[in-house]
Write a protein that holds these residues in place. Structure first.
Motif, PDB file in Angstrom:
ATOM      1  N   CYS A 136      45.069  35.958  32.240  1.00 32.05           N
ATOM      2  CA  CYS A 136      44.934  34.531  32.572  1.00 32.05           C
ATOM      3  C   CYS A 136      45.269  33.716  31.332  1.00 32.05           C
ATOM      4  N   THR A 139      43.665  31.477  30.063  1.00 31.23           N
ATOM      5  CA  THR A 139      42.454  31.266  29.262  1.00 31.23           C
ATOM      6  C   THR A 139      42.293  32.378  28.208  1.00 31.23           C
ATOM      7  N   HIS A 141      39.123  38.821  31.853  1.00 29.30           N
ATOM      8  CA  HIS A 141      37.978  38.289  32.613  1.00 29.30           C
ATOM      9  C   HIS A 141      38.324  38.096  34.087  1.00 29.30           C
ATOM     10  N   GLU A 142      39.363  38.774  34.568  1.00 23.60           N
ATOM     11  CA  GLU A 142      39.842  38.541  35.946  1.00 23.60           C
ATOM     12  C   GLU A 142      39.979  39.918  36.595  1.00 23.60           C
ATOM     13  N   LEU A 186      34.634  34.820  28.479  1.00 18.14           N
ATOM     14  CA  LEU A 186      33.892  34.303  29.626  1.00 18.14           C
ATOM     15  C   LEU A 186      32.742  35.225  30.041  1.00 18.14           C
ATOM     16  N   CYS A 229      39.068  34.997  38.601  1.00 18.50           N
ATOM     17  CA  CYS A 229      39.239  33.777  37.804  1.00 18.50           C
ATOM     18  C   CYS A 229      40.283  32.851  38.414  1.00 18.50           C
TER      19      CYS A 229
HETATM   20 ZN   LIG Z   1      40.807  32.859  33.637  1.00 19.59          ZN
END
Ligand SMILES: [Zn+2]
Ligand SMILES: NC(=O)c1ccc[n+]([C@@H]2O[C@H](COP(=O)([O-])OP(=O)(O)OC[C@H]3O[C@@H](n4cnc5c(N)ncnc54)[C@H](O)[C@@H]3O)[C@@H](O)[C@H]2O)c1
Ligand SMILES: [Zn+2]
Length: 361
Positions: free
Chosen positions: A42, A44, A63-64, A129, A162
């Motif tokens: 991602c 992010t 985080h996905e 995250l 996410c």
């Molecule tokens: Zn993300």
């Protein structure tokens, strides 16, 4: 006994990520150890590596993700070993002032694992995250592991953890897009395209996709955009007005995270329209707007964290839509890569060549 696994770590601001040995403890009370099967890259994650989120290096990125529960700690009843889960970065606490007001999707005290994951020398890692899933195993709070139908392949299912949830929820939960609405989405990456797909599912009549890259606009059509605008060539505010009867859109989703795209979103709304900012800005960015326009145009300026989602409610719903062929999660998966491939995937993301590169473990 702690687990030694491979994980993708950002050690320093702006430096390329590296594959490191990560020490993952066995789950303590309220914690869950998850064997990661797939994890999307991602934007992010790149923000973290750039130091644009905070300075708490080193980060364990990713985080996905979707995976399988390996073991659960004391007191965990929501999942058990062998369950297929998507990881969430919001696990409502149930007791903060927002949860107590009946708004758990804003939870101000979301739970993460208590025990740290570390490098071999004991250096604590900051999991992106609160997840850290570019790793063979990761440790999360029980509420972060949301059970979903194992019929959904992990490369696709993980993406709702996410980007897809953020975009989908930005349109439907935060922006309340409804049948007959006109919608514009600025920035058609994974997040923006999920907002487009959600708007199509909700019955929006016009969905204008705006990006500076023609490839992205082509993909956006596949997710349900009715019109496309390349904002490097034409004024997107004018174009959106023209495509909406001269008025502007009822809901504009900003999925880039820049002052100029925020301004475009602000002015591309119809009177009393809603702006939803889902793109993450750099802490140095500021924005100036004529106050009379803020007042005179009315409507709502909202930001959307994680699509204001409630993972336990929304993840199984998105998986059902996917399995019914109504939400094309596979369309977001541009390529699958090994853990070693994350740094190169960042470069492809920056060059606009992919919607999502997905690490498969
Ligand atoms: Zn993300
Ligand atoms: N709020 C949240 O909960 C949340 C969750 C996930 C991601 N995000 C953020 O959402 C944003 C998008 O994430 P993504 O993964 O889709 O990124 P991405 O890199 O895949 O997509 C960004 C898109 O914006 C386009 N773009 C860049 N500059 C533009 C401009 N000036 N005008 C129009 N389009 C432009 C790019 O061509 C690209 O298609 C990022 O800022 C990310 O950090 C927010
Ligand atoms: Zn709470």
């Amino acid at each position: 006994m702690p687990h030694l696994v491979r994980g993708v770590v950002a050690r320093q601001k702006g430096a390329p990520v590296s594959l490191e040995t990560v020490v993952v403890p066995d789950p303590g009370p309220g914690e869950v150890l998850v064997a990661v099967r797939a994890c999307g890259v991602c934007h992010t994650d790149l923000h973290y590596r750039e130091g644009a989120i905070n300075d708490e290096f080193p980060f364990l990125l990713g985080h996905e993700a979707a995976g399988v529960v390996d073991a659960v700690g004391a007191g965990v009843t929501s999942v058990s070993a062998g369950d297929y889960v998507v990881l969430a970065w919001r696990a409502p606490c149930g007791t903060c002032r927002s949860c107590l007001r009946g708004r758990p999707w804003y939870c101000f005290d979301s739970a993460n694992a208590v025990q740290p994951m570390t490098l071999e020398d004991g250096t604590k890692l900051s999991p992106a995250l609160g997840i850290g899933a570019f790793a063979e195993k990761t440790l999360v709070a029980a509420g972060q592991a949301v059970k979903v139908d194992p019929a959904a392949r992990p490369e696709a299912a993980g993406l709702i953890g996410c980007g897809v949830m953020a975009g989908f929820g930005a349109a439907l939960n935060t922006g309340a897009v409804s049948r007959g609405d006109t919608v514009a989405v600025i920035g058609c990456g994974g997040v923006g395209d999920a907002a487009i797909a959600a708007s199509a599912i909700a019955g929006a009549r016009t969905i204008v996709a705006v990006d500076i890259d023609d490839r992205k606009l082509e993909w956006a059509r596949g997710f349900g955009a009715t019109h496309t605008v390349n904002s490097s060539r034409v004024d997107p505010v004018e174009a959106i007005r023209e495509l909406t009867g001269g008025f502007g859109a009822d809901v504009v989703v900003e999925a880039v995270g820049r002052p100029e795209t925020y301004r475009q979103a602000f002015f591309a709304r119809d009177l009393a329209g809603t702006l939803v900012q889902v793109g993450v800005p750099d802490p140095s960015m500021t924005i100036e707007l004529p106050m009379i326009e803020l007042f005179g145009r009315g409507g709502a300026l909202k930001s959307s964290w994680y699509g204001d989602c409630l993972p336990s409610r929304d993840f199984p719903m998105l998986i059902d839509l996917y399995l019914a062929g109504r939400l094309d999660l596979d369309g977001f998966v541009s390529e699958t890569i090994p853990l070693e491939g994350v740094e190169d995937a960042f470069a492809r993301m920056e060059r606009g060549e992919v919607l999502r590169s997905v690490v498969v473990i």
